[in-house]
Design a protein around this motif. Structure first.
Motif, PDB file in Angstrom:
ATOM      1  N   VAL A   1       0.846  -1.192   0.000  1.00  0.00           N
ATOM      2  CA  VAL A   1       0.000   0.000   0.000  1.00  0.00           C
ATOM      3  C   VAL A   1       0.882   1.243   0.000  1.00  0.00           C
ATOM      4  CG1 VAL A   1      -1.837   1.232   1.208  1.00  0.00           C
ATOM      5  CG2 VAL A   1      -1.735  -1.276   1.303  1.00  0.00           C
ATOM      6  N   ALA A   2       0.881   1.959  -1.116  1.00  0.00           N
ATOM      7  CA  ALA A   2       1.643   3.205  -1.230  1.00  0.00           C
ATOM      8  C   ALA A   2       0.738   4.362  -0.851  1.00  0.00           C
ATOM      9  CB  ALA A   2       2.169   3.379  -2.644  1.00  0.00           C
ATOM     10  N   ILE A   3       1.221   5.198   0.068  1.00  0.00           N
ATOM     11  CA  ILE A   3       0.482   6.390   0.475  1.00  0.00           C
ATOM     12  C   ILE A   3       1.398   7.589   0.266  1.00  0.00           C
ATOM     13  CG2 ILE A   3      -0.792   7.566   2.315  1.00  0.00           C
ATOM     14  CD1 ILE A   3      -1.122   4.817   3.679  1.00  0.00           C
ATOM     15  N   TYR A   4       0.994   8.499  -0.603  1.00  0.00           N
ATOM     16  CA  TYR A   4       1.729   9.735  -0.867  1.00  0.00           C
ATOM     17  C   TYR A   4       1.032  10.838  -0.085  1.00  0.00           C
ATOM     18  CZ  TYR A   4       3.796   7.083  -4.670  1.00  0.00           C
ATOM     19  OH  TYR A   4       4.458   6.126  -5.399  1.00  0.00           O
ATOM     20  N   PHE A   5       1.798  11.546   0.738  1.00  0.00           N
ATOM     21  CA  PHE A   5       1.209  12.556   1.607  1.00  0.00           C
ATOM     22  C   PHE A   5       2.227  13.655   1.867  1.00  0.00           C
ATOM     23  CE2 PHE A   5       3.361   9.452   4.126  1.00  0.00           C
ATOM     24  CZ  PHE A   5       3.911  10.134   5.193  1.00  0.00           C
ATOM     25  N   GLU A   6       1.785  14.711   2.534  1.00  0.00           N
ATOM     26  CA  GLU A   6       2.694  15.796   2.909  1.00  0.00           C
ATOM     27  C   GLU A   6       2.818  15.857   4.417  1.00  0.00           C
ATOM     28  OE1 GLU A   6       1.965  19.653   1.307  1.00  0.00           O
ATOM     29  OE2 GLU A   6       2.399  19.010  -0.737  1.00  0.00           O
ATOM     30  N   LEU A   7       4.020  16.235   4.830  1.00  0.00           N
ATOM     31  CA  LEU A   7       4.308  16.461   6.243  1.00  0.00           C
ATOM     32  C   LEU A   7       5.147  17.718   6.311  1.00  0.00           C
ATOM     33  CD1 LEU A   7       4.244  15.400   9.195  1.00  0.00           C
ATOM     34  CD2 LEU A   7       6.317  14.138   8.669  1.00  0.00           C
TER      35      LEU A   7
ATOM     36  N   LEU B   1       3.626   0.618   2.768  1.00  0.00           N
ATOM     37  CA  LEU B   1       3.366  -0.423   3.758  1.00  0.00           C
ATOM     38  C   LEU B   1       3.322  -1.777   3.067  1.00  0.00           C
ATOM     39  CD1 LEU B   1       1.602   2.282   4.689  1.00  0.00           C
ATOM     40  CD2 LEU B   1       0.958   0.721   6.496  1.00  0.00           C
ATOM     41  N   ASP B   2       3.927  -2.768   3.699  1.00  0.00           N
ATOM     42  CA  ASP B   2       3.836  -4.122   3.146  1.00  0.00           C
ATOM     43  C   ASP B   2       2.399  -4.612   3.187  1.00  0.00           C
ATOM     44  OD1 ASP B   2       6.462  -4.480   2.353  1.00  0.00           O
ATOM     45  OD2 ASP B   2       7.086  -5.227   4.313  1.00  0.00           O
ATOM     46  N   GLY B   3       1.665  -4.189   4.203  1.00  0.00           N
ATOM     47  CA  GLY B   3       0.274  -4.608   4.257  1.00  0.00           C
ATOM     48  C   GLY B   3      -0.536  -3.890   5.306  1.00  0.00           C
ATOM     49  N   ILE B   4      -1.849  -3.952   5.103  1.00  0.00           N
ATOM     50  CA  ILE B   4      -2.816  -3.449   6.071  1.00  0.00           C
ATOM     51  C   ILE B   4      -3.886  -4.526   6.189  1.00  0.00           C
ATOM     52  CG2 ILE B   4      -4.505  -1.671   6.644  1.00  0.00           C
ATOM     53  CD1 ILE B   4      -2.957   0.242   4.781  1.00  0.00           C
ATOM     54  N   LYS B   5      -4.011  -5.082   7.380  1.00  0.00           N
ATOM     55  CA  LYS B   5      -5.023  -6.110   7.624  1.00  0.00           C
ATOM     56  C   LYS B   5      -6.278  -5.418   8.146  1.00  0.00           C
ATOM     57  CE  LYS B   5      -5.941 -10.160  10.474  1.00  0.00           C
ATOM     58  NZ  LYS B   5      -5.399 -11.000  11.558  1.00  0.00           N
ATOM     59  N   ILE B   6      -7.379  -5.602   7.433  1.00  0.00           N
ATOM     60  CA  ILE B   6      -8.641  -4.997   7.830  1.00  0.00           C
ATOM     61  C   ILE B   6      -9.579  -6.102   8.302  1.00  0.00           C
ATOM     62  CG2 ILE B   6     -10.626  -3.640   7.061  1.00  0.00           C
ATOM     63  CD1 ILE B   6      -8.739  -2.457   4.901  1.00  0.00           C
ATOM     64  N   ASN B   7     -10.061  -5.951   9.527  1.00  0.00           N
ATOM     65  CA  ASN B   7     -11.009  -6.901  10.091  1.00  0.00           C
ATOM     66  C   ASN B   7     -12.355  -6.182  10.198  1.00  0.00           C
ATOM     67  OD1 ASN B   7     -12.656  -8.382  11.929  1.00  0.00           O
ATOM     68  ND2 ASN B   7     -10.830  -9.384  12.770  1.00  0.00           N
ATOM     69  N   HIS B   8     -13.250  -6.488   9.265  1.00  0.00           N
ATOM     70  CA  HIS B   8     -14.536  -5.792   9.239  1.00  0.00           C
ATOM     71  C   HIS B   8     -15.452  -6.237  10.388  1.00  0.00           C
ATOM     72  CE1 HIS B   8     -13.729  -3.679   5.535  1.00  0.00           C
ATOM     73  NE2 HIS B   8     -13.303  -4.815   4.992  1.00  0.00           N
ATOM     74  N   LYS B   9     -15.272  -7.460  10.872  1.00  0.00           N
ATOM     75  CA  LYS B   9     -16.089  -7.934  11.992  1.00  0.00           C
ATOM     76  C   LYS B   9     -15.750  -7.167  13.271  1.00  0.00           C
ATOM     77  CE  LYS B   9     -17.180 -12.019  14.711  1.00  0.00           C
ATOM     78  NZ  LYS B   9     -16.768 -13.374  15.062  1.00  0.00           N
TER      79      LYS B   9
ATOM     80  N   ALA C   1       0.916   8.217   8.136  1.00  0.00           N
ATOM     81  CA  ALA C   1       0.388   8.118   6.773  1.00  0.00           C
ATOM     82  C   ALA C   1      -0.977   7.448   6.734  1.00  0.00           C
ATOM     83  CB  ALA C   1       1.372   7.352   5.888  1.00  0.00           C
ATOM     84  N   ILE C   2      -1.148   6.414   7.533  1.00  0.00           N
ATOM     85  CA  ILE C   2      -2.406   5.666   7.493  1.00  0.00           C
ATOM     86  C   ILE C   2      -3.575   6.507   8.000  1.00  0.00           C
ATOM     87  CG2 ILE C   2      -2.459   4.517   9.747  1.00  0.00           C
ATOM     88  CD1 ILE C   2      -2.951   1.907   8.164  1.00  0.00           C
ATOM     89  N   ARG C   3      -3.267   7.558   8.758  1.00  0.00           N
ATOM     90  CA  ARG C   3      -4.304   8.446   9.282  1.00  0.00           C
ATOM     91  C   ARG C   3      -4.435   9.739   8.465  1.00  0.00           C
ATOM     92  NH1 ARG C   3      -5.012   6.379  14.626  1.00  0.00           N
ATOM     93  NH2 ARG C   3      -3.316   4.961  15.139  1.00  0.00           N
ATOM     94  N   SER C   4      -3.581   9.873   7.444  1.00  0.00           N
ATOM     95  CA  SER C   4      -3.590  11.094   6.634  1.00  0.00           C
ATOM     96  C   SER C   4      -4.794  11.125   5.699  1.00  0.00           C
ATOM     97  CB  SER C   4      -2.296  11.198   5.813  1.00  0.00           C
ATOM     98  OG  SER C   4      -2.305  10.249   4.762  1.00  0.00           O
ATOM     99  N   LYS C   5      -5.082  12.293   5.161  1.00  0.00           N
ATOM    100  CA  LYS C   5      -6.247  12.424   4.268  1.00  0.00           C
ATOM    101  C   LYS C   5      -6.059  11.628   2.976  1.00  0.00           C
ATOM    102  CE  LYS C   5      -4.647  16.665   2.149  1.00  0.00           C
ATOM    103  NZ  LYS C   5      -4.848  18.002   1.762  1.00  0.00           N
ATOM    104  N   GLU C   6      -4.826  11.262   2.652  1.00  0.00           N
ATOM    105  CA  GLU C   6      -4.539  10.482   1.444  1.00  0.00           C
ATOM    106  C   GLU C   6      -4.637   8.974   1.666  1.00  0.00           C
ATOM    107  OE1 GLU C   6      -2.674  14.454   1.258  1.00  0.00           O
ATOM    108  OE2 GLU C   6      -2.528  12.848   2.722  1.00  0.00           O
TER     109      GLU C   6
END
Length: 143
Positions: free
Chosen positions: A4-10, A19-27, A65-70
């Motif tokens: 997961v590529a996230i391009y953002f500004e800081l 990121l190599d990965g993001i595990k999402i658990n919808h339950k 990055a994972i919390r950024s608007k992008e």
């Protein structure tokens, strides 16, 4: 999600987190970002590498990055999903190893140090903001 590529500004500067990965658990409504690491020594030596190679700054930047608007998962966070602590999944490169993969969970304190600077194991380390200031100073002064 994988790679997961996230391009953002800081601080007005462009950044990329891959990121190599993001595990999402919808339950459970959780989001768990992770990175894969290999080590040529015992996986139990990873905590030393974590500090030595500045992986605490990587964890901090990826958490930012994972919390950024992008972020591709921001809509889930806005819907009430909880972002779990960033983890490293560590495995040895030696095929003869009998050690299992290690999951190293970063703490909020370590990620704060990664962004703001702070003490880890009694030693002060610069954070992303300070390192960015240093970088910009060197760019400006050409030193």
């Amino acid at each position: 999600l994988h790679q997961v590529a996230i391009y953002f500004e800081l601080e007005g500067q462009p950044f990329k987190a891959l990121l190599d990965g993001i595990k999402i658990n919808h339950k459970d409504k959780t989001i768990e970002p992770f990175d894969l690491k290999t080590i040529g020594k015992s996986v139990y030596e990873f905590p030393h590498n974590y500090i030595h190679y500045g992986y605490y700054t990587q964890a901090a930047l990826y958490d930012y990055a994972i919390r950024s608007k992008e972020s591709p998962v921001l809509h889930l966070i806005d819907e009430g999903y909880t972002v779990k602590d960033f983890i490293f999944i560590v495995t040895e490169t030696k095929t003869s190893s009998t050690n299992p993969a290690l999951i190293y969970t970063t703490s909020q304190y370590e990620r704060n140090c990664g962004m703001e600077g702070g003490y880890i194991d009694g030693k002060y380390y610069k954070g992303i903001y300070q390192l960015l200031d240093d970088y910009l100073w060197h760019e400006k002064t050409n030193e």
